[in-house]
Design a protein around this motif. Structure first.
Motif, mmCIF file in Angstrom:
data_model
loop_
_atom_site.group_PDB
_atom_site.id
_atom_site.type_symbol
_atom_site.label_atom_id
_atom_site.label_comp_id
_atom_site.label_asym_id
_atom_site.label_seq_id
_atom_site.Cartn_x
_atom_site.Cartn_y
_atom_site.Cartn_z
ATOM 1 N N TYR A 142 -13.971 34.329 -0.756
ATOM 2 C CA TYR A 142 -13.266 33.061 -0.894
ATOM 3 C C TYR A 142 -11.770 33.325 -0.954
ATOM 4 C CZ TYR A 142 -17.330 30.052 -1.730
ATOM 5 O OH TYR A 142 -18.484 29.323 -1.586
ATOM 6 N N SER A 143 -11.015 32.445 -0.348
ATOM 7 C CA SER A 143 -9.568 32.523 -0.423
ATOM 8 C C SER A 143 -9.106 32.035 -1.790
ATOM 9 C CB SER A 143 -8.927 31.687 0.684
ATOM 10 O OG SER A 143 -7.528 31.578 0.490
ATOM 11 N N GLY A 144 -7.997 32.583 -2.248
ATOM 12 C CA GLY A 144 -7.450 32.100 -3.511
ATOM 13 C C GLY A 144 -6.726 30.774 -3.381
ATOM 14 N N HIS A 145 -6.510 30.308 -2.139
ATOM 15 C CA HIS A 145 -5.807 29.047 -1.910
ATOM 16 C C HIS A 145 -6.810 27.897 -1.757
ATOM 17 C CE1 HIS A 145 -2.162 31.376 -1.303
ATOM 18 N NE2 HIS A 145 -2.853 32.159 -0.480
ATOM 19 N N THR A 146 -6.370 26.709 -2.060
ATOM 20 C CA THR A 146 -7.220 25.523 -1.959
ATOM 21 C C THR A 146 -6.506 24.432 -1.170
ATOM 22 O OG1 THR A 146 -6.360 24.622 -4.050
ATOM 23 C CG2 THR A 146 -8.316 26.034 -4.177
ATOM 24 N N ILE A 147 -7.278 23.432 -0.740
ATOM 25 C CA ILE A 147 -6.742 22.241 -0.072
ATOM 26 C C ILE A 147 -7.303 21.019 -0.788
ATOM 27 C CG2 ILE A 147 -6.681 20.894 2.070
ATOM 28 C CD1 ILE A 147 -6.734 23.377 3.655
ATOM 29 N N GLU A 148 -6.464 20.034 -1.001
ATOM 30 C CA GLU A 148 -6.877 18.826 -1.702
ATOM 31 C C GLU A 148 -7.560 17.845 -0.745
ATOM 32 O OE1 GLU A 148 -6.554 18.479 -4.907
ATOM 33 O OE2 GLU A 148 -5.357 20.287 -5.274
ATOM 34 N N VAL A 149 -8.618 17.229 -1.241
ATOM 35 C CA VAL A 149 -9.307 16.155 -0.527
ATOM 36 C C VAL A 149 -9.289 14.920 -1.416
ATOM 37 C CG1 VAL A 149 -11.525 15.354 0.364
ATOM 38 C CG2 VAL A 149 -10.774 17.690 0.820
ATOM 39 N N VAL A 150 -8.938 13.763 -0.842
ATOM 40 C CA VAL A 150 -8.827 12.523 -1.604
ATOM 41 C C VAL A 150 -10.129 11.740 -1.498
ATOM 42 C CG1 VAL A 150 -7.493 10.404 -1.941
ATOM 43 C CG2 VAL A 150 -6.352 12.482 -1.107
ATOM 44 N N ASP A 151 -10.659 11.342 -2.642
ATOM 45 C CA ASP A 151 -11.838 10.472 -2.659
ATOM 46 C C ASP A 151 -11.401 9.081 -2.227
ATOM 47 O OD1 ASP A 151 -13.954 8.727 -3.393
ATOM 48 O OD2 ASP A 151 -14.708 10.240 -4.786
ATOM 49 N N GLY A 152 -11.953 8.559 -1.126
ATOM 50 C CA GLY A 152 -11.534 7.270 -0.589
ATOM 51 C C GLY A 152 -11.824 6.102 -1.505
ATOM 52 N N LYS A 249 -13.186 45.858 0.990
ATOM 53 C CA LYS A 249 -13.288 44.645 1.805
ATOM 54 C C LYS A 249 -11.915 44.269 2.346
ATOM 55 C CE LYS A 249 -13.271 41.905 -2.477
ATOM 56 N NZ LYS A 249 -11.906 41.383 -2.366
ATOM 57 N N ALA A 250 -11.210 45.288 2.819
ATOM 58 C CA ALA A 250 -9.847 45.065 3.304
ATOM 59 C C ALA A 250 -9.807 44.109 4.484
ATOM 60 C CB ALA A 250 -9.203 46.401 3.680
ATOM 61 N N LYS A 251 -10.860 44.111 5.313
ATOM 62 C CA LYS A 251 -10.889 43.232 6.483
ATOM 63 C C LYS A 251 -10.792 41.766 6.078
ATOM 64 C CE LYS A 251 -11.396 45.667 10.325
ATOM 65 N NZ LYS A 251 -10.676 45.441 11.603
ATOM 66 N N VAL A 252 -11.587 41.367 5.077
ATOM 67 C CA VAL A 252 -11.558 39.971 4.677
ATOM 68 C C VAL A 252 -10.316 39.670 3.835
ATOM 69 C CG1 VAL A 252 -12.874 40.165 2.519
ATOM 70 C CG2 VAL A 252 -13.033 38.081 3.879
ATOM 71 N N GLU A 253 -9.771 40.663 3.147
ATOM 72 C CA GLU A 253 -8.513 40.439 2.427
ATOM 73 C C GLU A 253 -7.411 40.065 3.413
ATOM 74 O OE1 GLU A 253 -7.938 40.469 -0.773
ATOM 75 O OE2 GLU A 253 -9.863 41.182 -1.506
ATOM 76 N N VAL A 254 -7.354 40.778 4.522
ATOM 77 C CA VAL A 254 -6.380 40.441 5.568
ATOM 78 C C VAL A 254 -6.755 39.121 6.219
ATOM 79 C CG1 VAL A 254 -5.380 41.183 7.761
ATOM 80 C CG2 VAL A 254 -5.832 42.862 5.961
ATOM 81 N N GLY A 255 -8.059 38.893 6.416
ATOM 82 C CA GLY A 255 -8.507 37.632 6.995
ATOM 83 C C GLY A 255 -8.113 36.436 6.154
ATOM 84 N N VAL A 256 -8.174 36.584 4.837
ATOM 85 C CA VAL A 256 -7.753 35.507 3.943
ATOM 86 C C VAL A 256 -6.271 35.201 4.152
ATOM 87 C CG1 VAL A 256 -7.285 34.994 1.526
ATOM 88 C CG2 VAL A 256 -9.532 35.825 2.194
ATOM 89 N N GLN A 257 -5.456 36.241 4.294
ATOM 90 C CA GLN A 257 -4.029 36.027 4.540
ATOM 91 C C GLN A 257 -3.794 35.318 5.870
ATOM 92 O OE1 GLN A 257 -2.031 39.790 4.291
ATOM 93 N NE2 GLN A 257 -2.336 39.984 2.078
ATOM 94 N N ILE A 258 -4.511 35.742 6.910
ATOM 95 C CA ILE A 258 -4.326 35.137 8.233
ATOM 96 C C ILE A 258 -4.767 33.685 8.225
ATOM 97 C CG2 ILE A 258 -5.111 35.222 10.633
ATOM 98 C CD1 ILE A 258 -5.221 38.245 10.373
ATOM 99 N N VAL A 259 -5.903 33.391 7.587
ATOM 100 C CA VAL A 259 -6.362 32.002 7.501
ATOM 101 C C VAL A 259 -5.343 31.163 6.731
ATOM 102 C CG1 VAL A 259 -8.106 30.516 6.448
ATOM 103 C CG2 VAL A 259 -8.806 32.515 7.756
ATOM 104 N N GLY A 260 -4.785 31.729 5.680
ATOM 105 C CA GLY A 260 -3.780 30.986 4.920
ATOM 106 C C GLY A 260 -2.548 30.662 5.735
#
Length: 296
Positions: A142-152, A249-260
């Protein structure tokens, strides 16, 4: 030399601190410290002996010419001892260099001392470059970053968790948002990742998330029963990364940065009113991420 004499007088005779001497003479505090250290290593005190009234003699005493001896014949520090001493409280590399200079009249400069120690210490923790075979490993986290979703309906803001999966050989990446990091979301994210990749790998390397690993252990980790059933169904093996070993798990650590940087940063100014809408936007950018040309 006039400045050095005044530094010694103010510090030793008047009793001013290095900071006060620096303000009085308009010099940097580091310069004051350097002058005092050179005086101490030369074995001089205030007042200076009469034979050093000559500026040339004083300069030769404080700033002796560099040695003409070959470097391999000059005394070298005991790097193992330096390394042990650095572990003691308040001991710095500068202090150890000064002690080395005090013990050896034909010593090296601080820049040489610093570079040689870093070179020696760098060999204490060698790292092995991992070579990943196609189809061998999938790294998930899981990435340490989040995105907010608004309940309609209620207008409530909910933080979503970003699941990231990266293939070891190709760096092909999958990402999606989920409401929690609980076991149902963890398992469902794996299922969708396998579907996105069109298959599974021999091993799935995961972090020690409680939803998947019930007991994190260096030697014998315990995998959650549902997570193990998932692995059995998809014919993959769960291989938890060792605790406090992010290089496993360096691959996914870098992947988390790229996704961010490639996905989450591009969505920072958009507002989403459902998890499905957010994942649709993530998927569109994910296609661009995986299709972008590689740069050497």
């Amino acid at each position: 030399m006039r400045h050095i004499r005044e530094v010694l007088r103010l510090h030793y005779s008047v009793g001013m601190s290095q900071r006060a001497v620096a303000r009085s003479l308009g010099l940097a505090q580091g310069t004051i410290c350097k002058y005092l250290n050179r005086t101490r290593r030369a074995g001089l005190t205030w007042p200076l002996p009469p034979e050093l009234d000559d500026d040339v003699r004083l300069e030769n005493c404080l700033f002796p010419p560099p040695s003409d001896r070959p470097s391999d014949e000059r005394p070298h520090p005991d790097w193992a001892l330096v390394h042990r001493e650095l572990r003691r409280p308040n001991v710095t590399l500068m202090l150890l260099w000064e002690e080395y200079c005090d013990a050896n009249s034909d010593s090296f400069s601080y820049a040489w001392f610093y570079e040689r120690y870093k070179e020696w210490a760098g060999r204490l923790k060698p790292t092995l470059r991992q070579v990943h075979v196609a189809g061998e490993k999938l790294f998930v986290d899981y990435s340490g970053h989040t995105i907010e979703v608004v309940d309609g309906l209620s207008g409530e803001m909910r933080s979503t968790q970003i699941f990231v999966a990266v293939l070891g050989a190709s760096n092909y990446t999958y990402a999606e948002a989920s409401l929690t990091q609980s076991l149902p979301d963890w398992i469902a994210s794996h299922v969708r990742a396998f579907a996105y990749f069109g298959g599974t790998t021999r091993q799935t390397v995961s972090d020690n998330l409680k939803a998947g690993i019930t007991r994190a252990c260096f030697h014998e980790p315990m995998v959650n029963r549902t997570y193990a059933d998932l692995a059995r169904h998809y014919r993959t093996a769960i291989v938890p990364a060792r605790p406090y070993r992010p290089r496993d798990k360096a691959k996914v650590e870098v992947g988390v940065q790229i996704v961010g940087r490639w996905i989450l940063a591009r969505l920072r100014n958009r507002r989403f009113f459902s998890l499905a809408a957010l994942n649709e936007a993530i998927y569109a950018l994910l296609v661009e991420l995986n299709d972008r040309p590689l740069r050497s």
